[in-house]
Design a protein around this motif. Structure first.
Motif, PDB file in Angstrom:
ATOM      1  N   GLY A  16      47.369  33.780  39.609  1.00 38.33           N
ATOM      2  CA  GLY A  16      46.106  34.351  40.054  1.00 38.33           C
ATOM      3  C   GLY A  16      46.077  34.631  41.547  1.00 38.33           C
ATOM      4  O   GLY A  16      45.022  34.529  42.184  1.00 38.33           O
ATOM      5  N   ARG A  17      47.217  35.014  42.096  1.00 33.68           N
ATOM      6  CA  ARG A  17      47.365  35.167  43.541  1.00 33.68           C
ATOM      7  C   ARG A  17      46.357  36.152  44.130  1.00 33.68           C
ATOM      8  O   ARG A  17      46.013  37.167  43.530  1.00 33.68           O
ATOM      9  N   ASP A  18      45.874  35.819  45.349  1.00 32.19           N
ATOM     10  CA  ASP A  18      44.947  36.681  46.096  1.00 32.19           C
ATOM     11  C   ASP A  18      43.735  37.066  45.251  1.00 32.19           C
ATOM     12  O   ASP A  18      43.496  38.240  44.955  1.00 32.19           O
ATOM     13  N   CYS A  19      42.961  36.054  44.911  1.00 33.92           N
ATOM     14  CA  CYS A  19      41.865  36.253  43.966  1.00 33.92           C
ATOM     15  C   CYS A  19      40.751  37.149  44.487  1.00 33.92           C
ATOM     16  O   CYS A  19      39.951  37.657  43.697  1.00 33.92           O
ATOM     17  N   ALA A  20      40.665  37.373  45.802  1.00 30.50           N
ATOM     18  CA  ALA A  20      39.621  38.232  46.353  1.00 30.50           C
ATOM     19  C   ALA A  20      40.147  39.622  46.681  1.00 30.50           C
ATOM     20  O   ALA A  20      39.440  40.421  47.287  1.00 30.50           O
ATOM     21  N   ALA A  21      41.380  39.917  46.304  1.00 27.44           N
ATOM     22  CA  ALA A  21      41.972  41.223  46.565  1.00 27.44           C
ATOM     23  C   ALA A  21      42.747  41.671  45.336  1.00 27.44           C
ATOM     24  O   ALA A  21      43.016  40.878  44.440  1.00 27.44           O
ATOM     25  N   LEU A  22      43.099  42.944  45.313  1.00 27.09           N
ATOM     26  CA  LEU A  22      43.851  43.490  44.193  1.00 27.09           C
ATOM     27  C   LEU A  22      45.214  44.014  44.617  1.00 27.09           C
ATOM     28  O   LEU A  22      46.171  43.988  43.845  1.00 27.09           O
TER      29      LEU A  22
END
Length: 473
Positions: free
Chosen positions: A129-135
């Protein structure tokens, strides 16, 4: 420095490799201090040192160096050490990514031996779930794949780094950027929450994965772990109200890892700020609490650039955050790193001095060197420049300025691009995007015509050179 038998066997290959890539090994040295090479003979275990950059020749990644040297003016910086990013499981053995050229962890370590390097920098970057606030930088592992992260990603890296052949190299691991601070700033009930960050907070896999990686890598005798801790424009807010306090809450989040998966404070050599970001070391023309228009700037709600933040530069933030981390269980001798690869903000738009305006908003906008629309803007920022070149112990408590983000490598595609790297399209990388609550609903400030994250952009590289500060000679 004497060559080991292993180096002698590799000598002819090393000479050919270095000549072809036009790579040179550089040393991070104190200003005005005499260079003191460290003994990095293969197979000879060294005692851990207080600062792994002290007196060390740091590995130059030949893939990045060759790309940089091929660009106009790039030869001026092609000998600088940069981070080696392990952003997929396949990166451990080597894949066909344009930025790795098929080199895996062992290949880089062998090349470090061939260069006679004393230290090498890896970025451990593949959390579920890396970088949950970015895509743009989402990874290959879904939110629940913690077992794969441990057995297929961390364990093989540990196995290679533990090879006695590399015992003489100081292996510096920058662990999981853009992770734990997200569990403070981008989770419910905050308005900045994202569903992905809420999911990662609920399943605990960020804490599980980072503590496991830190314990396993930190147990090796020649490794130095630096945990990523955001930057001042992300977690610089101090407030008695927990809803608005990012600073203390983030330090407490890091402290909560101690004891998980056998992780101890001894496994953490330090922390790094500003990884792959653009925040300057300091604003030379104004102070964050300076009185303009009868009120301190950081207590004036009209100054949206500051927005009550206690800091306006990475030096003050990182040294203060270091003290806060110590109060949360980390050792008093931890050191900080600051990524200065893209935070120079030079060029013709750099202010030469402070504004004369008595209006606080105008004063800050005319005085600041950071030209972003908002400190929350993180993707391919137009107008950015190279920052301070890598150097050791530039300030008290700071082990080094480093280039962990290789200049010229994209933060994310400016439009959707199909790929097999798990990287999505993030609107923050679209120059036409008008923003969201996490960047104060400002324009993204991103460059157009940019490739996937980690891929090379000649145009961005040229701009970084042109806007370098200190300027390139």
């Amino acid at each position: 420095m004497t060559l080991s038998r292993r180096k002698q066997r590799l000598g002819a290959l090393a000479a050919a490799t270095l000549a072809a890539a036009t790579v040179s090994t550089v040393a991070l040295t104190n200003a005005g201090a005499e260079e003191q090479p460290a003994d990095s003979d293969a197979g000879i275990t060294q005692a851990k040192v207080d600062n792994p950059y002290e007196g060390a020749q740091v590995y130059v990644n030949p893939q990045w160096s060759e790309q940089a040297a091929a660009e106009p003016g790039g030869e001026a910086i092609a000998d600088q050490p940069t981070g080696v990013w392990l952003d997929r499981i396949s990166a451990i053995e080597g894949n066909d990514s344009p930025t790795t050229g098929g080199m895996g962890v062992r290949d880089h370590l062998d090349e470090a031996l061939a260069q006679g390097a004393d230290a090498i920098q890896f970025v451990i970057y593949n959390l579920p779930g890396r970088d949950c606030a970015a895509l743009a930088s989402n990874g290959e592992l879904p939110a629940d794949a913690i077992d794969r992260y441990k057995t297929e990603y961390i364990d093989p890296i540990v196995e290679i780094q533990s090879d006695p052949a590399y015992a003489g190299i100081r292996i510096i691991n920058v662990i999981e950027i853009d992770s734990l601070p997200n569990l403070v700033t981008n989770v419910s009930p905050r308005a900045t929450a994202t569903p992905n960050c809420d999911a990662m907070k609920a399943n605990g896999n960020y804490q599980d994965g980072i503590s496991y990686a830190t314990a396993e890598l930190g147990a090796l005798p020649n490794t130095y772990n630096y945990l990523d801790s955001g930057h001042h424009g992300w977690i610089g807010w101090t407030n008695d109200d927990p809803q608005y306090d990012n600073f203390h809450a983030s330090a407490a989040m890091f402290g909560s890892l101690i004891g998980m998966n056998g992780m101890t404070a001894e496994h953490v050599h330090g922390f790094i700020t500003n990884t792959a970001n653009y925040s300057p070391l300091e604003e030379p023309h104004w102070e964050v609490d300076q009185v303009v228009g009868g009120k301190p700037i950081n207590q004036n709600g009209d100054v949206k650039w500051v927005d009550w933040n206690a800091y306006n530069g990475e030096i003050d933030f990182s040294t203060s955050f270091r003290d806060e981390l110590v109060t949360n269980g980390f050792n008093e001798d931890i050191g900080m790193l600051i990524d200065t690869s893209r935070n120079g903000w030079g060029g013709p738009d750099r202010p030469a001095g402070p504004s004369t305006s008595t209006d606080p908003v105008t004063f800050v906008d005319e005085s600041r060197i950071d030209q972003r629309f908002n400190k929350g803007n993180w993707c391919n920022q137009a107008g950015a420049g190279l920052g301070e070149r890598p150097q050791v112990a530039p300030e008290a408590g700071i082990d080094a300025y480093v280039w962990i983000k290789p200049p010229g490598e994209s933060d994310g595609a400016s439009e959707p691009i199909d790929n097999d790297e798990g990287k999505g399209f993030d609107e923050m990388c679209d120059p036409a995007y008008e923003g969201n609550i996490r960047n104060g609903n400002n324009m993204s400030g991103a460059r157009g015509e940019m490739p996937l994250s980690g891929h090379w952009s000649s145009d961005q590289f040229a701009e970084l050179l042109a806007n370098a500060y200190p300027p390139l000679s």
